[in-house]
Structure formats: C-alpha cells, structure tokens
Design an enzyme around this catalytic site. Structure first.
Site, PDB file in Angstrom:
ATOM      1  N   PHE A  98       1.068  -1.167   0.077  1.00 13.00           N
ATOM      2  CA  PHE A  98      -0.087   0.211  -0.134  1.00 13.00           C
ATOM      3  C   PHE A  98       0.808   1.265   0.043  1.00 13.00           C
ATOM      4  CE2 PHE A  98      -2.704   3.263   1.888  1.00 13.00           C
ATOM      5  CZ  PHE A  98      -3.985   2.821   1.249  1.00 13.00           C
ATOM      6  N   ARG A 122     -12.339  -3.949  -7.603  1.00 16.11           N
ATOM      7  CA  ARG A 122     -12.311  -4.704  -6.580  1.00 16.11           C
ATOM      8  C   ARG A 122     -13.609  -5.138  -5.928  1.00 16.11           C
ATOM      9  NH1 ARG A 122      -8.355  -2.245  -2.179  1.00 16.11           N
ATOM     10  NH2 ARG A 122      -9.836  -0.866  -2.161  1.00 16.11           N
TER      11      ARG A 122
END
Ligand SMILES: *Cc1c(COP(=O)(O)O)cnc(C)c1O
Length: 400
Positions: free
Chosen positions: A121, A372
């Site tokens: 991330f 997603r």
C-alpha cells in the site's frame, strides 16, 4: 430477494443489523469503508446526550482514558489472537506504522536495511522510504506479482545480518493475496530481523494468531472490516517481550509514566500505552466497539468461513458470466491464499466502475484495470453479490 446460498447461511440474519441493507443498493466496497451498524446510530446519539453531554470531564476518569487499551484488548482477543496488554487504539494507521517502523529500526542498531514489497500500500512504501532517508538506511524492495504477493522464498532471499525489519501486508490490498505470516516471520527472525505486519485488509475478515506466530509488531485500520466509520482510529500490536524496551518517536504526554504529573521529563510507561502520544479519539472508537462485539457474537472463524464462501462465489460468477467479456481474475484462485476481496481485471474497468456507481452498484477501482469486489462477511449477502455481478455483466455488454 431470496437466494439459496443466503438461505443456507447461518450468519445471514446479521445483515439486517447494518444500516441500509434493506435497500436495493449493492455495496461491494466494505474493504474500503464498512457499513455502519444500526446499534452504532443509537450509541452515538446516546454518547453525545449522556456520556459527553452530562458526564462531561468526568468521562475521562470513568471510561475514556482506558478506552484505547480496553478496546485494543477486545480487538486483540476477538480478531488478532493477542493476549491482553499488547494492543492499543490511537492515531491513523499511517502514524502508527511510522511509530512502529521507527521503534523497530531503533531496536536493531547497526542493521542497515528495511525489506518491503514494491506493491505494498502506498502509505507503507512512502513511510519506509522516508524513514530510510531519515535514519540513513536502505530499502530492499521485493518485486512481487501484482495478482499475488510476497512469498516466503522471496523474503528468504533478501534477509540477512543487514536486515533490521521486514514490513509487509498480511492481505495485499490489490490482489487479496494472504502472505504466509508465520513462515515469513520465522525466516525474518532466523536472520535476526523484526517483522511488522500491516493488517488493514485482514482484520475482521481473516483471523491472525499474532502471539502464536511470534509476530513482533502489527497495525491496522478500523474503518474497513471493523466498520468504525470514516477516519476511525487505527490499532497497533506490540508483542509483550518488546514493551519494556521498544520506544517510539512521538513522545507525548499520554505515553508518559504518569501523564497527570505533568513532570519535566518523558519517561515512557512500561506497556502498550507507551505507543500512544496524545488524547485519544473517543468518538471514533464507538462504532469499532459495536462491530467487534458483533464479530465476537458470530465468531471470527465463522466470519472467515463466510468470507471464503463469498469470495469463492464471486470467482465462480466471474468465471461464468464475465470471463466471456475478457475479464480475468487478478486474485489468488487458491481459497487458502485469498483474503476478503476479489479483484477482476479488464482494460476498461475504470469506465465500468464509473458506470456502476451511477446505478448504485458500488465496487471500487484500483489501477491498472482492477475492479475490486470487497465482501464484508457480515453485511454482504449472496443475493447482493449476484446482483452486483449481473450489473457488471450488463455494463460490459453495453460497452462492447
Ligand atoms: C487502508 C490501508 C491503509 C490506510 O492507512 P490510513 O493511515 O488509515 O489512511 C494502510 N495500509 C493498508 C495496507 C491499507 O489497506
């Protein structure tokens, strides 16, 4: 809206406890921001009227001061496999990760490298780069497959006597890959390094056994699968054996031995409280408490089981209904290596997601070309998921 998989789901009835689940909106982004619980609506109203409004400053002595640690213990017990006294709630994930990385680096003087994967991330990568510069260290990047994630072999290849810390995500935010935490932790420890696991995309969906796995440090956020609400504070875990010696750089009064002595020196209290810095975000913890209680009621293992079944159904539907449009799975096929979301790839997914949002179907987009599907186990129904995939199919058909 009856669906045979919902009829067979022992947790199906819990969906009704979330705000808005009686509408036709399809929510497939619970891994970015979980839905609120209806009990949280009441709790917040009550908090303002009673706890804050009439207990006033006395609230600090009564419950608020202890809340970061008492709620931390609950998260630890229900979701993390952590014995009491090792988890605290406070700050954002980014700030807590900063504190933990600095603590780890300081605890391994003379070692010069931090290991992290190149697809972690952004906040994790930026922090590691910044701290490396600040402390004169080198970043050892793992080059990972973006449809999977960091493997034990990759970590084993780079760790050595120069490694201070290995910092990785338990579940990869992009692909949903579950890293082998116990094996990677072991490999890092064999090299004398520490580990820090980012649990943002696992806590509340994929259980951990932090104590048993001998994890040193971990942190995660609470607004994803713990439904704490936008900006709810994060938590950190520091293993018992480090709580006397590890120190963090944001030396505030709340981490001091006696905060109300208001003394001249900072002497960090022995215990997890030393990882706190300033006044905790009490209002932001209310929703977390309710969701952790609900997960406790359902049982973390049952939550994981439903999560596995939801992602398996998403993969099955995608194979059957979306693959003909050129949509490819960008998440692990092996259910044991797959976390709580599923990513589907198509070069035109950005347009698809924008069109879906227009019709109240809310997955999210992560470049390059990734749709997603976040499946929050207690609030997502199989029917909702199926309607979502049907909408993706219609949208793809209209593009063609
Ligand atoms: C969501 C997420 C974060 C978020 O950090 P904040 O400080 O809460 O913005 C960090 N790491 C990972 C892996 C995440 O998924």
């Amino acid at each position: 809206m009856s669906h045979p998989l919902d009829d067979a789901d022992p947790l199906a009835a819990l969906r009704e406890r979330f705000v808005g689940t009686d509408s036709s909106l399809v929510y497939l982004d619970g891994n970015s921001l979980g839905r609120p619980l209806t009990v949280t609506v009441e709790r917040m109203r009550d908090f303002v009227g009673t706890e804050w409004g009439s207990r006033l400053i006395r609230g600090w002595d009564e419950t608020w001061f202890d809340l970061p640690l008492s709620l931390g213990d609950e998260i630890g017990r229900v979701c993390l496999g952590a014995a009491p006294g090792q988890v605290a709630v406070g700050d954002s994930t980014t700030v807590l990760l900063y504190k933990l990385i600095r603590a780890a680096v300081a605890a391994r003087p003379g070692r010069t490298e931090i290991v992290i994967d190149g697809d972690n991330f952004p906040t994790d990568r930026y922090l590691v780069m910044g701290i490396a510069e600040e402390c004169g260290l080198t970043v050892r990047w793992l080059d990972v497959d973006i449809s999977a994630g960091a493997t034990v072999e990759q970590v084993a290849e780079v760790v050595g006597e120069q490694t201070a810390l290995v910092e990785l995500s338990h579940v990869a935010y992009r692909s949903s890959w579950i890293a082998d935490v116990p094996a990677i932790t072991q490999v890092a420890h064999d090299a004398g390094a520490l580990v820090l696991w980012d649990l943002c995309h696992s806590v509340g969906a994929v259980p951990t056994r932090l104590d048993e796995w001998d994890v040193d440090l971990a942190a995660g956020c609470t607004y994803k699968y713990l439904n704490g609400g936008p900006g709810s504070p994060a938590f950190c875990y520091v293993a018992d054996q480090h709580l006397e010696t590890f120190t963090q750089p944001i030396q505030g009064w709340m981490g001091n031995t006696d905060p109300f002595l208001m003394g001249p020196d900072y002497v960090p209290v022995v215990g997890i409280r030393r990882f706190l810095s300033g006044t905790p975000a009490v209002v932001g913890m209310l929703g977390i408490r309710d969701m952790v209680a609900l997960i406790d009621e359902a049982g973390m293992d049952a939550v994981r089981k439903k999560s596995e079944q939801l992602t398996a159904y998403a993969v099955e539907l995608a194979d059957e209904r979306l693959a003909p449009f050129g949509v490819a799975l960008a998440s692990p096929r092996d259910p044991d290596r797959r976390g709580g979301h599923v990513t589907l790839h198509h070069p035109r997914m950005r347009e698809v997601v924008a069109a879906l949002w227009q019709r109240d179907v809310l997955p999210d987009y992560r470049g390059p070309g990734g749709l997603r599907i976040g499946l929050s186990p207690l609030s997502t129904s199989y029917d909702e998921l199926e309607r979502g995939i049907a909408a993706v199919r219609e949208t793809m058909a209209a593009l063609a």
